[in-house]
Each structure stands twice: as structure tokens, then as C-alpha cells.
Enzyme design. Sequence first.
Site, PDB file in Angstrom:
ATOM      1  CD  GLU A 452      -2.883  -0.951   2.363  1.00 54.42           C
ATOM      2  OE1 GLU A 452      -3.951  -1.628   2.231  1.00 54.42           O
ATOM      3  OE2 GLU A 452      -2.553  -0.144   3.278  1.00 54.42           O
ATOM      4  CB  SER A 478      -4.193   2.747   3.046  1.00 55.36           C
ATOM      5  OG  SER A 478      -5.248   3.159   4.213  1.00 55.36           O
TER       6      SER A 478
END
Length: 563
Positions: A452, A478
Site C-alpha cells: 500500500e 490504503s
Amino acid sequence: MERKGRFLPFKVMRSDAVKKGIGRAANQALLYATGIGPDQMDRPFVGIASSFSDLVPGHIGMRELERFIEKGVHSGGGYSFLFGVPAICDGIAMGHKGMRYSLPSRELIADMIETVALAHCLDGLVLLTNCDKITPGMLMAAARLNIPSIVVTAGPMVSGRYRGKRLSLVRDTFEAVGRYQSGEIDRKELEELELNACPGAGACQGLYTANTMACLTEAMGLSLPGTGSSLANSSKKRRIAFSSGVRIVELIKEDLGARKILTSAAFDNAIRMDLALGGSTNTVLHLLAIAKEAGVELPLSRFDELTRRTPHLVRLRPAGDYMMEDLEYAGGVPAVLNRLRPLLKDNPTVSGMSLLKIARKASVAGEEVIRPLKRPYSKEGGIAILKGNLAPEGAVVKQSAVSRKMMRFEGKARVFNSEESSIRAIMQGKIKKGDIVVIRYEGPKGGPGMREMLSPTATITGMGLAESVALITDGRFSGGTRGPCIGHISPEAAEGGPIALVKDGDRIRLDIPRRSIKLMADDKEIERRRVRWRPPKPRIKEGYLERYGRMVSSASQGAVFKR
């Protein structure tokens, strides 16, 4: 043949393979060693797969929920066996090599549950989960095993408080780093935010991946009504845990395997829920992976087909200022289902009620938190799928978290071959207005692990550049990311995808309304670069990540293991 248990009659059970017949004397002796009594052997064996961990805030409260699930199982006439699976906190793993393990842990979790459930011939499963990759890993296992299964998510964290303001993890810590770098806040305030943003147990307060997956699990029908948004440490969550324990025994009696619930209709309903909520882009990866395990055809294009016909009704952080606690008090997932009812397909659920019946029974207690279909925040859903010469197989953007100004953007490429090098450049002030940050070799294979990119995106936002800088990557984001951030570029750079051919100074054009992402270079020049390109050497040469990098498929296929 039926056998009389203490509470309910059960037909021949899966667990009979280890507990019935003279030939199973040794098996039964070992079971007796666990403490089970002879009078309880006729009960169905229920596995409680718990992802409790002292390391993960979303999971630290699970010991109590385990007790309530156990009480429910035994009250319902079953016998429970608790076993553990690993949990990774993405926030703690963020920004360093630990994040390489987050997505790959999903496959491990699915394999571990399969291994324990089949090795011990369990009749059913209660899956206790909460955070990002644990929930989809458990759902993959349920779909693969196709035995009665029910999911209990441990619930969202309540908001933090500082100087009378509500706080959440992403906006008030990750983005605060950029605000500190730009001089907006001082070191003391940054430390206060660190101390107060996360006041206790639960999944991070906004509509990030953990809470999005909890809501989608409920919409698919594998959690009891109200599970997705009921708060961590609440008595409501304890009651849900108990009821889930009772209900799994009934599901075993009904022989209602997970695939009878995980139908194509269930996946469409989950996607619509995601789009209406404006949820995490990670759910695209996870729903594709779960669908493969369930034997349901789900192309990436389906997300975009539905987003054009599903309005965005809820604006939680990061897209807005509401939090999961606001969604809970407005009626939770059932209330959103009530709003979406004309668009949903009926489907069975683990509760025994059909999805549309749950939707009809629900009511909305917050008109602004969950808007009606006729007054949405936007006409299209929260996620869009982009394609073009830079992403022939597709890319994903959370369009609900992109401002109108940045829905169309053309800029100059600033190319980085790792997340770390991009963060250094951002922190040193080298990224300017009009730039498009390109982070490559961070895909499922190239990372390996498809990290992420919350640290670079949050720092860009915190430094006030979200309205003038875009970011694209073959990694992922995210659920807390906001702004024009396009991830899951497929094929990825390590597979020779076009993102591997981008050079500093190239012009890139993004057009989210038209679903386009384009490298503004001559086709012949792109082909010359392709001829000269050579695949990089693997970053990781041993252990699980080395195997993962060899075996994993494209993000456009859910980043599952190749078959």
C-alpha cells in the site's frame, strides 16, 4: 440416518470421520484428551478461527468475543474448538518492508483455515476477524471449503479526541506528517495526535479496507445483520458474537454451505454496497479473489458496469468527515441496504432472512449520513476502473475521494522504482505542482507483495498538494487514501507492463469520467522502449515472499495464486 444430539437432531456429520466407529478409537482418545466428554461427541464440531493478536488494535478485543461465540455454540447444541490464524496491522506495517507481507498473508490465512478445518473434519466455522487482509482471507477459505460458515467482525474503533475535535488514524497521523513537514503544525501537536488518534480497540475509524470489508461481508450475507458497523467493545457486538455461535449450529443442521450464499447475486450486492459507501479500492482485489474461490465469474469490468448505475450515498473518511460510528448510529449496513433496495438482488443470508427482507425491515436514522437514492453525493459509485495504453488490463481509482478539479488531469511524470525513493523525494520537497508521481515495481510480483502507498499519498495530501499532484502505481492504496491516486496498474512493471516504460518528463493524461489513463508518447517510441526493457532481478530471493512472487497472478485477476 439421524443421530439424536442433546439439542437438535443432526444427520451424519463431517466430524463423524474422526469420532464414529471402532476404527476411530485412537482419534477419539485424542479428542478426549482435549477435555470433551463422551456425552458431547454427538454434537457438531465447530471451529472458531480467531485472529486475536496483541499486535493489532483491531484484534486486541477478540478474547471477549471468543467467549461469547463459544457460549453461543454450546447454547445452540454444538461443541467449539478455538484455533488461531495470523493478523497483520497494515498501519504498523506501512512504509517499510513489512508491508510486503500484508497482501500475501491473505493467501496464508485461507490455506491455514482450509488445513485445520479439513484435517480435523470440522462441521462448521465461525470466523472471527476484523482488519484488512484477514477478513478476505477468511472469506476465501469459507468459499473454498463450502461448509457452513459465519463471519464475526470485531468492529470499528471509536474516534479519538483532541482539543474538542474528533480524530481518525489516517487524517490525523499519516497526513499529519505532511502537515508537520510543511510547517502547519509543530512537533508537540504531532505527538499529541499520535497519542490521541486511536483511543482503543477496533478497526481504524473511517471507511478504510477493514471496515469496508466488514460491511461487504454483511451485504454478501455471511454476517448477521448489524455486524459490519457495530462498534468494538460494545454490548451489541457481544450479542452478535453469541447469536453467531447459536446460528452456526443451525446452519450445520441445514447444511447451508458458504457457496449457497456466495452467489453471483451476492457479489453484485457487495459491489453495490462498496460503491454506495465509497469504500476501499482494495475490495476490488478481494472480491475478485473470493469469487474465484466460490466458482463465480466476476470480471474486473463488472465493477465499472455497476458504478455507473449505483449512486454514492455515504461520505465517510477519507472522502468526507463522517466516521464509522456515524454510520452505525444512522442504521448501519441494513439502513444502506434499505436505501439500495431497488438496485439489489435477493439472496439468502446466514441469518435465515433473505437480503431484501433485511433491507425492508431496516430504517435510516441519519438522512445526511446515508442519503436517499434521489439525493446522492454523486450519481456514480465510489470506484472507477480506468484503461488505456498505460493500463491495458485496467487500473483502479477511488473516485469518490477525488475532487472535481482533479477528475481530469495532465501532468509530467516523476518516476520512482520503489516506494522508499518516492517518499524521500516528497519529503525533500522535490515534487511540484503539475507532477504525476509514478511508483512502479511494487505490484504483486515486482514488490513482491503489492504494498500500500499510504505514506506517499498521505504526505502529498498533508503538504497541500492533493489538488495539484497525482500518483499512479502498480502497487495499491490504503482505504484511507484520497486524491487522484490510481493503483493496480496492470500489467505491472515486473511483467513488462507499459508502466515499466515511462520516463521522467513524459506527459500522462488522466480522465476519470472517461475511464482513461494514457501515456502521451508516440507508439513507435513506446515500442522502442519495450525492445530495450529487461525484467529486473527479484528483490526477494528466499522465504515466503520469493515463492509468492513466483506464484502470484495479476492484480486484474485478484492477485491470487496462479493455477
